[in-house]
Design an enzyme around this catalytic site. Structure first.
Site, PDB file in Angstrom:
ATOM      1  N   CYS A   1       8.326 -38.022 -10.029  1.00 56.99           N
ATOM      2  CA  CYS A   1       6.980 -38.546 -10.282  1.00 56.99           C
ATOM      3  C   CYS A   1       6.086 -38.493  -9.053  1.00 56.99           C
ATOM      4  CB  CYS A   1       7.049 -39.958 -10.836  1.00 56.99           C
ATOM      5  SG  CYS A   1       7.816 -41.129  -9.713  1.00 56.99           S
TER       6      CYS A   1
ATOM      7  N   GLY B   1      -7.904  -6.947   3.954  1.00 54.61           N
ATOM      8  CA  GLY B   1      -8.790  -7.006   5.105  1.00 54.61           C
ATOM      9  C   GLY B   1      -8.280  -7.814   6.283  1.00 54.61           C
TER      10      GLY B   1
ATOM     11  N   SER C   1      14.088 -41.535 -11.109  1.00 51.86           N
ATOM     12  CA  SER C   1      12.884 -40.729 -10.957  1.00 51.86           C
ATOM     13  C   SER C   1      12.661 -40.539  -9.461  1.00 51.86           C
ATOM     14  CB  SER C   1      11.691 -41.442 -11.593  1.00 51.86           C
ATOM     15  OG  SER C   1      10.531 -40.676 -11.383  1.00 51.86           O
TER      16      SER C   1
ATOM     17  N   TYR D   1      12.659 -33.872 -16.548  1.00 56.24           N
ATOM     18  CA  TYR D   1      11.213 -33.745 -16.672  1.00 56.24           C
ATOM     19  C   TYR D   1      10.532 -33.816 -15.313  1.00 56.24           C
ATOM     20  CZ  TYR D   1      10.896 -38.796 -15.906  1.00 56.24           C
ATOM     21  OH  TYR D   1      10.975 -40.034 -15.347  1.00 56.24           O
TER      22      TYR D   1
ATOM     23  N   MET E   1      -5.584  -7.223   8.167  1.00 62.50           N
ATOM     24  CA  MET E   1      -5.061  -6.404   9.252  1.00 62.50           C
ATOM     25  C   MET E   1      -5.958  -5.175   9.412  1.00 62.50           C
ATOM     26  SD  MET E   1      -1.041  -6.893   8.625  1.00 62.50           S
ATOM     27  CE  MET E   1      -1.175  -6.405   6.936  1.00 62.50           C
TER      28      MET E   1
ATOM     29  N   ARG F   1      -3.133   3.116   8.370  1.00 59.39           N
ATOM     30  CA  ARG F   1      -3.444   1.951   7.526  1.00 59.39           C
ATOM     31  C   ARG F   1      -2.341   0.907   7.549  1.00 59.39           C
ATOM     32  NH1 ARG F   1      -4.750   4.513   1.758  1.00 59.39           N
ATOM     33  NH2 ARG F   1      -5.952   2.591   1.574  1.00 59.39           N
TER      34      ARG F   1
ATOM     35  N   HIS G   1     -15.708  -8.713   0.550  1.00 61.83           N
ATOM     36  CA  HIS G   1     -14.714  -9.663   1.061  1.00 61.83           C
ATOM     37  C   HIS G   1     -14.888 -11.049   0.448  1.00 61.83           C
ATOM     38  CE1 HIS G   1     -13.188 -12.586   4.077  1.00 61.83           C
ATOM     39  NE2 HIS G   1     -12.143 -11.790   3.966  1.00 61.83           N
TER      40      HIS G   1
ATOM     41  N   ARG H   1      -3.223  -1.531  -6.454  1.00 63.80           N
ATOM     42  CA  ARG H   1      -2.429  -2.748  -6.354  1.00 63.80           C
ATOM     43  C   ARG H   1      -2.817  -3.626  -7.518  1.00 63.80           C
ATOM     44  NH1 ARG H   1      -5.801  -4.419  -1.129  1.00 63.80           N
ATOM     45  NH2 ARG H   1      -7.731  -4.947  -2.158  1.00 63.80           N
TER      46      ARG H   1
ATOM     47  N   ARG I   1       6.507 -48.867 -13.608  1.00 64.60           N
ATOM     48  CA  ARG I   1       7.098 -49.289 -12.349  1.00 64.60           C
ATOM     49  C   ARG I   1       6.652 -50.705 -12.004  1.00 64.60           C
ATOM     50  NH1 ARG I   1       5.404 -46.016  -7.055  1.00 64.60           N
ATOM     51  NH2 ARG I   1       3.439 -47.105  -7.417  1.00 64.60           N
TER      52      ARG I   1
ATOM     53  N   LYS J   1       0.829  -1.194   0.000  1.00 64.44           N
ATOM     54  CA  LYS J   1       0.000   0.000   0.000  1.00 64.44           C
ATOM     55  C   LYS J   1       0.870   1.253   0.000  1.00 64.44           C
ATOM     56  CE  LYS J   1      -3.709  -0.646   2.375  1.00 64.44           C
ATOM     57  NZ  LYS J   1      -4.285  -0.986   3.700  1.00 64.44           N
TER      58      LYS J   1
HETATM   59  P1  ADP Z   1      -7.620  -2.415   3.672  1.00 60.97           P
HETATM   60  O1  ADP Z   1      -6.240  -2.835   3.483  1.00 60.97           O
HETATM   61  O2  ADP Z   1      -8.380  -3.289   4.607  1.00 60.97           O
HETATM   62  O3  ADP Z   1      -8.328  -2.134   2.388  1.00 60.97           O
HETATM   63  P2  ADP Z   1      -7.279   0.392   3.927  1.00 60.97           P
HETATM   64  O4  ADP Z   1      -6.112   0.913   4.652  1.00 60.97           O
HETATM   65  O5  ADP Z   1      -7.174   0.410   2.453  1.00 60.97           O
HETATM   66  O6  ADP Z   1      -7.586  -1.039   4.474  1.00 60.97           O
HETATM   67  O7  ADP Z   1      -8.510   1.272   4.407  1.00 60.97           O
HETATM   68  C1  ADP Z   1      -9.841   0.861   4.529  1.00 60.97           C
HETATM   69  C2  ADP Z   1     -10.770   1.827   3.823  1.00 60.97           C
HETATM   70  O8  ADP Z   1     -10.589   3.144   4.287  1.00 60.97           O
HETATM   71  C3  ADP Z   1     -10.514   1.863   2.341  1.00 60.97           C
HETATM   72  O9  ADP Z   1     -11.729   1.803   1.674  1.00 60.97           O
HETATM   73  C4  ADP Z   1      -9.857   3.185   2.112  1.00 60.97           C
HETATM   74  O10 ADP Z   1     -10.159   3.697   0.858  1.00 60.97           O
HETATM   75  C5  ADP Z   1     -10.383   4.051   3.233  1.00 60.97           C
HETATM   76  N1  ADP Z   1      -9.385   5.038   3.590  1.00 60.97           N
HETATM   77  C6  ADP Z   1      -8.159   4.787   4.054  1.00 60.97           C
HETATM   78  N2  ADP Z   1      -7.446   5.925   4.203  1.00 60.97           N
HETATM   79  C7  ADP Z   1      -8.273   6.929   3.850  1.00 60.97           C
HETATM   80  C8  ADP Z   1      -8.122   8.355   3.782  1.00 60.97           C
HETATM   81  N3  ADP Z   1      -6.975   8.929   4.082  1.00 60.97           N
HETATM   82  N4  ADP Z   1      -9.169   9.063   3.362  1.00 60.97           N
HETATM   83  C9  ADP Z   1     -10.333   8.455   3.039  1.00 60.97           C
HETATM   84  N5  ADP Z   1     -10.542   7.132   3.083  1.00 60.97           N
HETATM   85  C10 ADP Z   1      -9.520   6.360   3.471  1.00 60.97           C
HETATM   86 MG    MG Z   2       6.957 -44.963  -3.504  1.00 66.18          MG
HETATM   87 MG    MG Z   3      -7.638  -1.034   1.014  1.00 64.04          MG
END
Ligand code: ADP
Ligand code: MG
Ligand code: MG
Length: 962
Positions: free
Chosen positions: A865, A106, A798, A885, A108, A97, A469, A347, A652, A27
């Site tokens: 194998c 999601g 093998s 192989y 962390m 973040r 999710h 990403r 075999r 990120k």
């Molecule tokens: P995750 O990795 O779980 O997606 P993020 O760090 O991307 O967590 O943040 C969760 C949500 O919060 C995302 O939808 C992101 O766009 C929003 N968000 C994070 N930072 C900001 C910010 N500075 N301003 C507005 N929205 C934010």
């Molecule tokens: Mg065997």
């Molecule tokens: Mg995010």
């Protein structure tokens, strides 16, 4: 010099860039890169993953010296935004973040709107002229901080989030249908009720001082690296525990400022099908996580154009720029604050296998990437998606006609799945462990559910869009999924799911009920449904579909043909019967790497004579029984040779312990006695005699052939007679006779002598010869260690890595399920060694085997194998070991072909970059020598600095988990 711990971004330039994922997390690196290429991102800074390591080493404490650095970084953000952190007049709010080197969506935690307190909220209200917005942000902040930093969680799994409970009550009290309908007064009440609930449960006051909030949030995000769901995710994806997460702190922009604001997520191409179309969703007047959490069902990105033409233009421009810059499909988060667009994340987007192949091939054809890039782009394992069955359209249509179509939702994970309904992730895992096939159905899934999701055939959710999710995980794990199916509602206590139908009334389904889900059409069907082969399988295997009308097949074939041009490793199949060989050839097999002859004995009419042979009392009797088996086995081999049309076939000799072929129930024994004219007592005695307390280490493999040479004789005779039959019918044949479980050269010598003698007899009798090889499996450690000696007789090796893994670890695969599960959970093992080769242990023995074998016989043909032959990481390892192989099951051949090409390309790229680095190093050295010489001429001396090797990030082994 102390290493840099904080990297700023925003305002058109950044300290970091996209290549710094190890330090900044994915990120942080993405935010830096976007700000470098002129895409609007709110300013901020990233605290490195090294600080995470420091944090854990210090016993989960932030280093004191970080504080001044944090304050300095904050000042830069204040300067760029013109706001003040904690300033009651015009407060700067930030998000805190998480972000690891590889995206762990999601898993962390993140805290938004940090910096609000009872004073700054008033400032925010006054500055924005929108008190509702200010208080809405504040109540969100208190809830998130309470959850992430202070650990406010539901008390039981049936419980709801404590803040949700208060919020729902408040909506009821104010007669508000949605969060957005709550008046300011209600939001104010929520803030104080949330805080009261926190102090009631946690006995702490909510911190008012923004800098304290920041320090606490940074620590909490570091700690979230070690929460249960992050650990589970790491295990599923083989991510090392010691990597740690970075933390990005970023100025907030507000999508919840009113009807000219909003937030969304998008993919630069369709992540389900791969089609080249902008694909995403947004919500008006909402904050980031609302879209992903699936609390409200969002609008399609296409509707943006009509609503906010200018924003839509900005977003399309960002799509263009990002795809051209990254040359890959991107997954982006954006927010619109009062008509102005900001990007918050980019990403490389997760995609289904279907989409991965389409995007790679089309991007290569659009000349956005090279063919080599296309090959490297597709996760080899993902090719599985293109081979997976789909529902039989006719059978599904019939089910629909019968009124069994329950509901429709968004098609988030293509494929067809049937299973029994479960409503909790824990149940999915438990039922699966009992051998049940399950579909996990819920309101929505959350990162806690990850383990259960891995156990389910597919998932079904009532809420959330294509970027929710459940949808994300489905694409990533290759699961079938339907999301946003709003006809569903759940009673978790009663363990039922209710389907509201427009016609025909509601249907209530109990836990355990069979349902089927079609992840391509988005249809939920009552009961169990039969499936049919995928398009690729129809073209290649069933041959029921014309390739020209099969676009998915076309792209699949194109990618694999590019891969075939790039790989060095050959691929073979493990196949025992002619029909399997046919499938293998269709999937590109260049030979058979393992034909297990024992499987043939279970075929029709064969088990009888086999048992007769085993209970025989004398060698003569045994020979008589073997004579009955000979023609049956010969016919199977002939079929294989014909199907393989000149490609090498490794056969075999008998491997499993004999008792595996015998009946163990009384009735079976009686029948066997009758059939063989022996007494029941004799049969029983024979079975007892053959019983072993540790069959894996018992009388099997070449030990059998040594004890009963007549068995080897019969098999070898069948092989050569079949080979000559096939040769006489015009086929080219090249049998390779493989002796299993050899640990000592003399074992092989014994069996090889039998093979050669019988071959000569057959050749003499038939007046014709065929070329053949005699070789061995290397599957016990002693075989690998004494490979040089074994290779005096063996003409090929093998690696039988299933047994080699068992014998190297001293673990029996059939008995250690719980041990492996524990080891994976404790992170003692990063991956299951029966799935992916243990490169340090088993791999070291393989290396010894290769070196020993080729020292004696430089041209020695070597393959593998075991099951590992179809695992991409193991295929890469085999490439680097210099094997000839890999051999795997027919349906994994495409994966092996692609993985082999990737290994070759990666090796070539590494070599090229080393050459470049070498050339640069040489130039630099020459430059230095020249400078030193010049300095010496000028009469000055120069200190020659002893370069300390730069700290190697990849080699960092510090244990993050204290
Ligand atoms: P995750 O990795 O779980 O997606 P993020 O760090 O991307 O967590 O943040 C969760 C949500 O919060 C995302 O939808 C992101 O766009 C929003 N968000 C994070 N930072 C900001 C910010 N500075 N301003 C507005 N929205 C934010
Ligand atoms: Mg065997
Ligand atoms: Mg995010």
């Amino acid at each position: 010099m102390a290493t840099k711990r904080i990297y700023s971004f925003g305002g058109g330039k950044a300290d970091g860039n996209k290549d710094m994922k190890d330090v900044l997390g994915g990120k942080g690196a993405g935010l830096a890169e976007m700000s470098n290429i002129g895409i609007p991102v709110p300013p901020g800074f990233t605290i490195t993953t090294d600080v995470c390591t420091e944090y854990y080493r210090a016993g989960k404490k932030l280093p004191r010296s970080l504080e001044p650095e944090l304050r300095a970084a904050l000042r830069k953000v204040e300067a760029l935004t013109g706001k003040g952190f904690g300033d009651a007049g015009d407060p700067l709010l930030v998000s805190v973040r998480s972000g690891a080197r590889v995206s762990m969506p999601g898993m962390m935690d993140t805290v938004l709107n940090l910096g609000l307190n009872d004073r700054t909220v008033e400032g925010l209200a006054a500055r924005s002229g929108n008190p509702r917005f200010a208080w809405d942000s504040y109540r969100r902040f208190v809830a998130m901080f309470g959850d992430v930093v202070l650990g406010m969680k539901p008390e039981t799994k049936e419980d709801r989030d404590p803040f949700e409970v208060i919020l729902t009550a408040k909506k009821e009290a104010f007669g508000a249908a949605h969060d957005a309908d709550l008046p300011v007064e209600a939001l104010r009440e929520l803030v104080s009720e949330f805080k009261a609930e926190i102090s009631r449960r946690k006995k702490v006051a909510f911190p008012e001082e923004p800098f304290d909030q920041l320090l606490a949030a940074v620590g909490a995000v570091f700690r979230s690296w070690d929460n249960d769901r992050a650990i589970a995710y790491r295990q599923l994806n083989g991510i090392p525990a010691e990597w740690g997460t970075a933390v990005s702190v970023q100025a907030m922009v507000f999508g919840n400022m009113g009807d000219d604001s909003g937030t969304g997520v998008a993919f630069t191409r369709n992540p389900a099908t791969g089609e080249d179309e902008f694909y995403g969703e947004f919500l008006v007047n909402a904050q980031g996580e609302d879209v992903v959490a699936g609390i409200r069902t969002p609008q399609k990105i296409g509707e943006l154009q009509a609503k906010w033409a200018d924003v839509s233009r900005q977003l399309l421009a960002a799509r263009e720029k990002l795809e051209h810059h990254y040359r890959d499909m991107q997954d982006i988060e954006f927010t619109i604050e009062r008509g102005r667009l900001y990007l918050l994340q980019t990403r490389s987007g997760k995609r289904t296998g279907l989409a991965a192949v389409r995007i790679a091939v089309e991007m290569a054809e659009q000349r956005l990437i090279s063919r080599e890039d296309a090959i490297l782009r597709v996760d080899a394992e993902a090719l599985n998606h293109l081979l997976r069955p789909v529902f039989d359209e006719a059978k599904k249509a019939a089910a629909v006609k019968e009124g069994r179509l329950l509901a429709k939702g968004l098609p988030a994970g293509p494929g067809a799945a049937s299973g029994r309904l479960v409503f909790f992730a824990e149940d999915a895992a438990a039922w699966r462990a009992k051998g049940e096939q399950v579909v996990l159905a819920r309101h929505e899934t959350s990162p806690e559910d990850i383990r259960g999701m891995a156990a389910a055939e597919g998932f079904l959710t009532a809420f959330g869009g294509m970027t929710s999710h459940a949808a994300l995980v489905a694409r990533q794990m290759g699961k079938v999924a339907i999301v946003g199916c709003d006809a569903l509602s759940f009673d978790y206590h009663a363990r039922t799911m209710t389907v509201t139908r427009r016609a025909g009334g509601d249907v209530v389904l109990k836990e355990g009920h069979w349902i089927s889900i079609d992840g391509l059409a988005g249809e939920v069907i009552d009961g169990r449904l039969e499936t049919r082969p995928s398009e690729v399988v129809e073209v290649l295997v069933e041959k029921t579909r014309d390739a020209r009308s099969a676009p998915t097949y076309q792209r699949f074939a194109k990618l694999l043909s590019w891969a075939d041009g790039a790989r060095r490793l050959k691929v073979r199949a493990n196949a025992d019967q002619p029909d399997q060989a046919r499938v293998a050839v269709a999937f590109g097999a260049q030979g058979i790497g393992l034909c297990r002859t024992e499987h043939m004995f279970f075929g029709e009419g064969k088990i009888g004579p086999m048992r007769e042979m085993i209970v025989a009392a004398t060698p003569e009797e045994r020979r008589a029984a073997l004579a009955k088996l000979l023609p049956l086995q010969r016919e199977d081999f002939r079929g294989l040779f014909v199907e393989m049309a000149g490609r090498p076939v490794t056969i075999r000799t008998l491997d499993p312990p004999l008792h595996e072929f015998l009946p163990h129930d009384e009735e079976g024994m009686r029948a066997l006695a009758e059939a063989t004219g022996k007494s029941v007592v004799h049969v029983e005695e024979r079975i007892e005699e053959l019983a072993e307390s540790n069959p894996m280490l018992g009388n099997r493999g070449c030990r059998l052939g040594i004890a009963y040479p007549e068995i080897t004789e019969m098999q070898v005779r069948a092989i050569f007679e079949a080979a000559i039959d096939a040769a006489e019918a015009g086929a080219r044949v090249e049998p390779e006779v493989m002796i299993p479980l050899v640990g000592m050269a003399k074992e092989l010598d014994h069996q090889a002598a039998v093979v050669r003698r019988v071959a000569q007899e057959v050749f003499a009798a038939r007046g014709r010869k065929v070329r053949y090889l005699v070789g061995t499996m290397i599957e016990v450690p002693r075989g690998a260690v004494t490979a040089a000696e074994i290779a005096r007789t063996a003409e090929f090796f093998s690696f039988g890595t299933n047994d080699l893994t068992q014998t190297t670890f001293g673990l029996s695969r059939d008995d250690v399920g719980p041990v492996l599960a524990r080891y994976l959970e404790e992170e003692i093992l990063a991956v299951d060694p029966f799935v992916s080769i243990d490169q340090d242990g088993v791999g070291a023995l393989m290396r010894l085997g290769v070196a020993g074998g080729r020292a004696t016989r430089p041209e020695l043909k070597i393959g593998i194998c075991g099951e590992h032959g179809g695992d991409p990481a193991s295929v890469g390892f085999c490439h680097r070991l210099g094997l000839d192989y890999v051999s795997c099951s027919p349906y994994r051949l495409p994966i092996a072909r692609l993985a082999a090409a990737q290994a070759a390309l990666r090796e070539a790229r590494e070599a090229a970059s080393k050459r470049r680095a070498g050339a640069n190093g040489k130039r630099a050295r020459e430059g230095r020598i020249a400078r030193d010489a010049k300095a010496a001429r000028n009469g000055k001396t120069r200190d020659v600095a002893v370069a300390s090797p730069a700290k190697k990030r990849g080699g960092r082994r510090a244990q993050v988990r204290a």
